[in-house]
Design a protein around this motif. Structure first.
Motif, PDB file in Angstrom:
ATOM      1  N   ILE A 255       0.837  -1.207   0.000  1.00  0.00           N
ATOM      2  CA  ILE A 255       0.000   0.000   0.000  1.00  0.00           C
ATOM      3  C   ILE A 255       0.871   1.258   0.000  1.00  0.00           C
ATOM      4  CG2 ILE A 255      -1.655   1.353   1.375  1.00  0.00           C
ATOM      5  CD1 ILE A 255      -3.032  -1.219   2.108  1.00  0.00           C
ATOM      6  N   GLY A 256       1.859   1.256   0.882  1.00  0.00           N
ATOM      7  CA  GLY A 256       2.700   2.446   1.037  1.00  0.00           C
ATOM      8  C   GLY A 256       3.436   2.777  -0.251  1.00  0.00           C
ATOM      9  N   LEU A 257       4.091   1.780  -0.834  1.00  0.00           N
ATOM     10  CA  LEU A 257       4.887   2.053  -2.022  1.00  0.00           C
ATOM     11  C   LEU A 257       4.004   2.376  -3.227  1.00  0.00           C
ATOM     12  CD1 LEU A 257       7.767  -0.539  -1.628  1.00  0.00           C
ATOM     13  CD2 LEU A 257       7.821   1.906  -1.195  1.00  0.00           C
ATOM     14  N   SER A 258       2.850   1.674  -3.345  1.00  0.00           N
ATOM     15  CA  SER A 258       1.994   1.974  -4.501  1.00  0.00           C
ATOM     16  C   SER A 258       1.438   3.391  -4.375  1.00  0.00           C
ATOM     17  CB  SER A 258       0.879   0.937  -4.665  1.00  0.00           C
ATOM     18  OG  SER A 258       0.088   0.877  -3.516  1.00  0.00           O
ATOM     19  N   ILE A 262       1.851   6.409  -7.003  1.00  0.00           N
ATOM     20  CA  ILE A 262       0.713   7.146  -7.591  1.00  0.00           C
ATOM     21  C   ILE A 262       0.980   8.643  -7.514  1.00  0.00           C
ATOM     22  CG2 ILE A 262      -1.748   7.711  -7.241  1.00  0.00           C
ATOM     23  CD1 ILE A 262      -2.091   4.755  -6.353  1.00  0.00           C
ATOM     24  N   GLU A 263       1.621   9.053  -6.437  1.00  0.00           N
ATOM     25  CA  GLU A 263       1.889  10.495  -6.261  1.00  0.00           C
ATOM     26  C   GLU A 263       3.048  10.978  -7.123  1.00  0.00           C
ATOM     27  OE1 GLU A 263       2.384  11.736  -2.279  1.00  0.00           O
ATOM     28  OE2 GLU A 263       0.326  11.201  -1.744  1.00  0.00           O
ATOM     29  N   ASN A 264       3.834  10.022  -7.583  1.00  0.00           N
ATOM     30  CA  ASN A 264       5.019  10.387  -8.354  1.00  0.00           C
ATOM     31  C   ASN A 264       4.617  10.855  -9.755  1.00  0.00           C
ATOM     32  OD1 ASN A 264       7.448  10.457  -9.706  1.00  0.00           O
ATOM     33  ND2 ASN A 264       8.256   8.663  -8.607  1.00  0.00           N
ATOM     34  N   LYS A 494      11.610   1.720   4.366  1.00  0.00           N
ATOM     35  CA  LYS A 494      11.629   2.312   3.020  1.00  0.00           C
ATOM     36  C   LYS A 494      10.281   2.982   2.708  1.00  0.00           C
ATOM     37  CE  LYS A 494      12.242   0.993  -1.786  1.00  0.00           C
ATOM     38  NZ  LYS A 494      12.473  -0.085  -2.720  1.00  0.00           N
ATOM     39  N   VAL A 495       9.172   2.279   3.106  1.00  0.00           N
ATOM     40  CA  VAL A 495       7.830   2.821   2.851  1.00  0.00           C
ATOM     41  C   VAL A 495       7.688   4.195   3.507  1.00  0.00           C
ATOM     42  CG1 VAL A 495       5.363   2.508   3.330  1.00  0.00           C
ATOM     43  CG2 VAL A 495       6.746   0.555   2.637  1.00  0.00           C
ATOM     44  N   LEU A 496       8.077   4.273   4.771  1.00  0.00           N
ATOM     45  CA  LEU A 496       7.919   5.529   5.507  1.00  0.00           C
ATOM     46  C   LEU A 496       8.772   6.631   4.887  1.00  0.00           C
ATOM     47  CD1 LEU A 496       6.314   6.234   8.170  1.00  0.00           C
ATOM     48  CD2 LEU A 496       8.540   6.382   9.217  1.00  0.00           C
ATOM     49  N   LYS A 497       9.991   6.245   4.497  1.00  0.00           N
ATOM     50  CA  LYS A 497      10.889   7.248   3.903  1.00  0.00           C
ATOM     51  C   LYS A 497      10.308   7.764   2.597  1.00  0.00           C
ATOM     52  CE  LYS A 497      15.647   6.530   5.063  1.00  0.00           C
ATOM     53  NZ  LYS A 497      16.850   5.814   4.659  1.00  0.00           N
ATOM     54  N   ARG A 498       9.764   6.811   1.790  1.00  0.00           N
ATOM     55  CA  ARG A 498       9.202   7.203   0.504  1.00  0.00           C
ATOM     56  C   ARG A 498       8.016   8.147   0.704  1.00  0.00           C
ATOM     57  NH1 ARG A 498      10.090   4.339  -4.116  1.00  0.00           N
ATOM     58  NH2 ARG A 498      12.220   4.341  -3.423  1.00  0.00           N
ATOM     59  N   MET A 499       7.196   7.855   1.718  1.00  0.00           N
ATOM     60  CA  MET A 499       6.031   8.705   1.970  1.00  0.00           C
ATOM     61  C   MET A 499       6.438  10.107   2.382  1.00  0.00           C
ATOM     62  SD  MET A 499       3.267   6.488   3.978  1.00  0.00           S
ATOM     63  CE  MET A 499       2.281   5.258   3.167  1.00  0.00           C
ATOM     64  N   LEU A 500       7.575  10.195   3.079  1.00  0.00           N
ATOM     65  CA  LEU A 500       7.967  11.506   3.613  1.00  0.00           C
ATOM     66  C   LEU A 500       9.040  12.193   2.756  1.00  0.00           C
ATOM     67  CD1 LEU A 500       7.968  10.667   7.425  1.00  0.00           C
ATOM     68  CD2 LEU A 500       6.170  11.722   6.074  1.00  0.00           C
ATOM     69  N   GLU A 501       9.176  11.679   1.505  1.00  0.00           N
ATOM     70  CA  GLU A 501      10.222  12.212   0.635  1.00  0.00           C
ATOM     71  C   GLU A 501      10.161  13.733   0.484  1.00  0.00           C
ATOM     72  OE1 GLU A 501      10.089  10.042  -3.022  1.00  0.00           O
ATOM     73  OE2 GLU A 501      11.764   8.810  -2.344  1.00  0.00           O
ATOM     74  N   ASN A 502       8.926  14.251   0.298  1.00  0.00           N
ATOM     75  CA  ASN A 502       8.804  15.701   0.043  1.00  0.00           C
ATOM     76  C   ASN A 502       8.442  16.496   1.295  1.00  0.00           C
ATOM     77  OD1 ASN A 502       9.339  15.227  -2.649  1.00  0.00           O
ATOM     78  ND2 ASN A 502       7.183  14.691  -3.008  1.00  0.00           N
ATOM     79  N   ILE A 507      15.199  11.879   8.569  1.00  0.00           N
ATOM     80  CA  ILE A 507      14.863  10.546   9.069  1.00  0.00           C
ATOM     81  C   ILE A 507      16.141   9.766   9.370  1.00  0.00           C
ATOM     82  CG2 ILE A 507      13.703   8.372   8.542  1.00  0.00           C
ATOM     83  CD1 ILE A 507      11.810   9.879   6.769  1.00  0.00           C
ATOM     84  N   THR A 508      16.193   9.234  10.586  1.00  0.00           N
ATOM     85  CA  THR A 508      17.296   8.338  10.951  1.00  0.00           C
ATOM     86  C   THR A 508      16.671   6.970  11.180  1.00  0.00           C
ATOM     87  OG1 THR A 508      18.261  10.194  12.112  1.00  0.00           O
ATOM     88  CG2 THR A 508      19.198   8.020  12.605  1.00  0.00           C
TER      89      THR A 508
END
Ligand code: ADP
Length: 595
Positions: A255-258, A262-264, A494-502, A507-508
């Motif tokens: 769910i997180g990565l998809s 979608i936002e990309n 990775k999911v959390l990092k991807r969600m918070l990319e922008n 993040i550590t």
């Protein structure tokens, strides 16, 4: 002499009546056909025969004293037959030979028959005197000796198989055997009164009311069956909750990565549709897991109410927004009417209420192709509580009259032909009904085929006694934050990092509790997202250790796949500042950052 005979006749008649009542009781109840049960019945009939013998012979003896010798011999034969069967009874009981005679038992039975036939033969060879009613001669000594030896052998046999007998039963058997010994000793000294046969009746009564009572046996069997069923059901619910936990973890990644994809903006349009489909399917899977987990809780009676102060409107809008996403591509309009009566805050269980909202609204979305979905929330004040009336009306396919009585039953899906492409488990409505009933309410519905349906749930919530602080609603105001994410599953990080990319955050990462503590000792963070199930020390232990570090202004949020109804309350009690179930959406995390 005659007086002794009259005593024997009277006691014989009394005990005969007792044995007859016992036999009547025994046969009038449903009983288990077990081996020991059958031997108990043999014992009872032998005793009955002995009592009849005692009465007839005592009457005969009043007129003819010369028959004393034969009388004694018959009684001793009875005595040996009784003891032989008592041995077989205890053998079956202590060896737990329950239903049929097994090979070992058959051999023992044959041996016992042979030995006792031989003993009876020897007994018959002894001379008997006619001086006493129950004459004391070599024959009687022989019979007493044989029975004493048999009783001692029984004791050794029971001792050997002590593990097969419960403590209570061992105590009763001890009383029975002591009575047996005592009766022999007393009979030895009072040879005119026939004691042994009535004592056997008492032994039978004792056995009946303790070891052999059909009621007790049935209750015991029922209890064992109940225990087995409970164990199986517990194993099933544990399995289901573990499975759901295990499935939620990889689902978080899907769910997180998809969602991140979608936002990309760089994603190709063709690919975007596929990814949206993956996302939809994973949400559906999540819904199914949620339903299975809820029904599992209902069946294992683990569904409990966890009351807190909450905003029912906020919870409703959360669910409506999720469903609005689902109908993006459908020609459906969703409207929400919240009556002014509905208090802003209530005291109740938001998780349960949300489950009601989710199931009704998602059904309306699933079973409506086009038209309207009208959601309304109303309330009535009843004493110090509120009766909430939640109604979802749709212009969907409706339900045939003939199918309507099948609703609200487990796994019952109707209109299968029309619904062939619509996924579902047939659990949603049962869950709503159970929760509504648990919350002192009920459910109602009306439906017209091809026109639409109206589903209503009534439930009671308490009055909120606390003013909840208005929270900053704007999610986009997130001041720069330093975040520590602790999870042993790298994909989750990775999911959390991807969600918070922008998002403006640093993040550590840490992969277990120990690493988390090390990092916290030397660095400053605003927020820790802490996974619960981790090897080494789990999230709860880690939190305890974090508290001991006495760090200033740090918020620790439990981020876990343990997503049952009362999970949030549980983690807040452990001392977490907040809780977020996996899988989560980007908005969920943003909300945690802005709170
Ligand atoms: P599921 O939706 O997972 O099949 P439910 O228990 O929620 O299970 O619903 C049982 C059945 O009731 C569904 O299979 C569907 O046929 C019917 N149903 C429920 N809600 C609606 C609705 N709003 N419109 C039409 N049919 C419905």
């Amino acid at each position: 002499m005659v007086i002794y005979l009259i005593i024997n006749i009277t006691s014989g008649i009394c005990f005969l009546l007792i044995i007859l009542i016992l036999l009547y009781d025994f046969y009038s109840k449903k009983r288990l056909n077990r081996l020991e049960n059958r031997y108990f019945l043999f014992l009872t009939y032998i005793n009955l025969f002995g009592l009849i013998l005692e009465i007839i012979l005592s009457i005969v003896l009043i007129y003819n004293h010369n028959l004393n010798g034969i009388f004694s011999k018959l009684i001793y034969i009875y005595y040996l037959i009784f003891v032989a069967n008592l041995f077989l009874y205890f053998y079956a009981l202590s060896n737990k030979i329950t239903l049929k005679e097994n090979k070992k038992f058959k051999v023992v039975r044959k041996k016992i028959s042979l030995i006792f036939s031989f003993l009876i033969y020897i007994l018959l060879c002894f001379e008997v005197s006619d001086s006493n009613i129950f004459s004391l001669t070599d024959g009687s000594y022989f019979a007493y000796f044989c029975s004493m030896v048999t009783l001692i052998i029984i004791i050794f046999m029971l001792r050997k198989n002590v593990n097969n007998i419960s403590k209570k039963n061992s105590f009763i058997i001890l009383i029975i055997l002591t009575l047996g010994f005592l009766s022999v000793v007393v009979q030895f000294y009072f040879s005119n009164i026939l004691l042994i046969i009535p004592v056997h009746t008492i032994v039978i009564l004792l056995i009946y009311f303790s070891l052999e009572n059909p009621d007790l046996k049935l209750i015991k069997k029922l209890k064992t069956a109940q225990k087995k069923a409970e164990n199986a059901s517990n194993a099933k619910s544990d399995f289901l909750s573990n499975m759901s936990h295990e499935i939620r973890t990889p689902l978080n990644a899907i769910i997180g990565l998809s969602e991140a994809m979608i936002e990309n903006e760089k994603i190709d349009n063709n690919l975007l549709e596929d990814i949206e489909n993956i996302n939809e399917a994973s949400h559906l899977l999540l819904e199914i897991i949620g339903n299975v987990l809820d029904i599992n809780k209902i069946e294992s009676r683990k569904l409990k109410i966890n009351n807190v102060n909450y905003s029912i409107q906020e919870e409703l809008f959360k669910i409506v927004n999720i469903n609005k996403e689902k109908i993006k591509n459908k020609d459906i309009e969703i409207s929400v009417n919240i009556n002014k009566n509905v208090p802003k805050y209530l005291y109740g269980d938001p998780a349960l209420v949300k489950t009601i909202f989710t199931n009704y609204i998602s059904n309306a979305v699933k079973y409506t192709k086009k038209g309207k979905i009208i959601i309304s929330l109303n309330s009535k004040k009843v004493d110090n509580e509120y009766l909430i009336i939640f109604m979802v009306e749709d212009t969907g396919m409706g339900i045939k009259k003939s199918n309507q009585d099948k609703l609200f039953k487990k796994f019952s899906r109707v209109n299968l032909k029309e619904n062939i492409n619509i996924e579902g488990t047939g659990l949603g409505l049962v869950i709503v009904k159970t929760i509504s009933t648990l919350l002192k309410g009920e459910v109602e519905f009306s439906s017209l085929e091809n026109k639409g349906s109206i589903f209503t749930s009534y439930f009671v919530q308490g009055k909120s006694n606390k003013k909840i602080k208005e929270k900053a609603k704007k999610l986009n105001i997130i001041t720069k934050k330093d975040i520590l994410v602790v999870d042993d599953n790298l994909l989750n990080i990775k999911v959390l990092k991807r969600m918070l990319e922008n998002v403006d955050v640093n993040i550590t990462e840490a992969n277990d509790g120990y690493e988390c503590l090390e990092i916290l000792k030397n660095n400053k963070f605003d927020l820790v997202f802490l996974d619960i199930m981790m090897p080494g020390i789990n999230g709860i232990e880690t939190l305890k250790k974090i508290k001991k570090l006495k760090l200033n202004k740090i918020k620790v949020i439990a981020l876990t796949a343990d997503a049952t109804n009362n999970s949030k309350g549980k983690y807040l009690k452990y001392g977490f500042d907040d809780y977020q179930a996996k899988p989560y959406k980007k908005e969920d995390i943003l909300k945690k950052l802005s709170d």
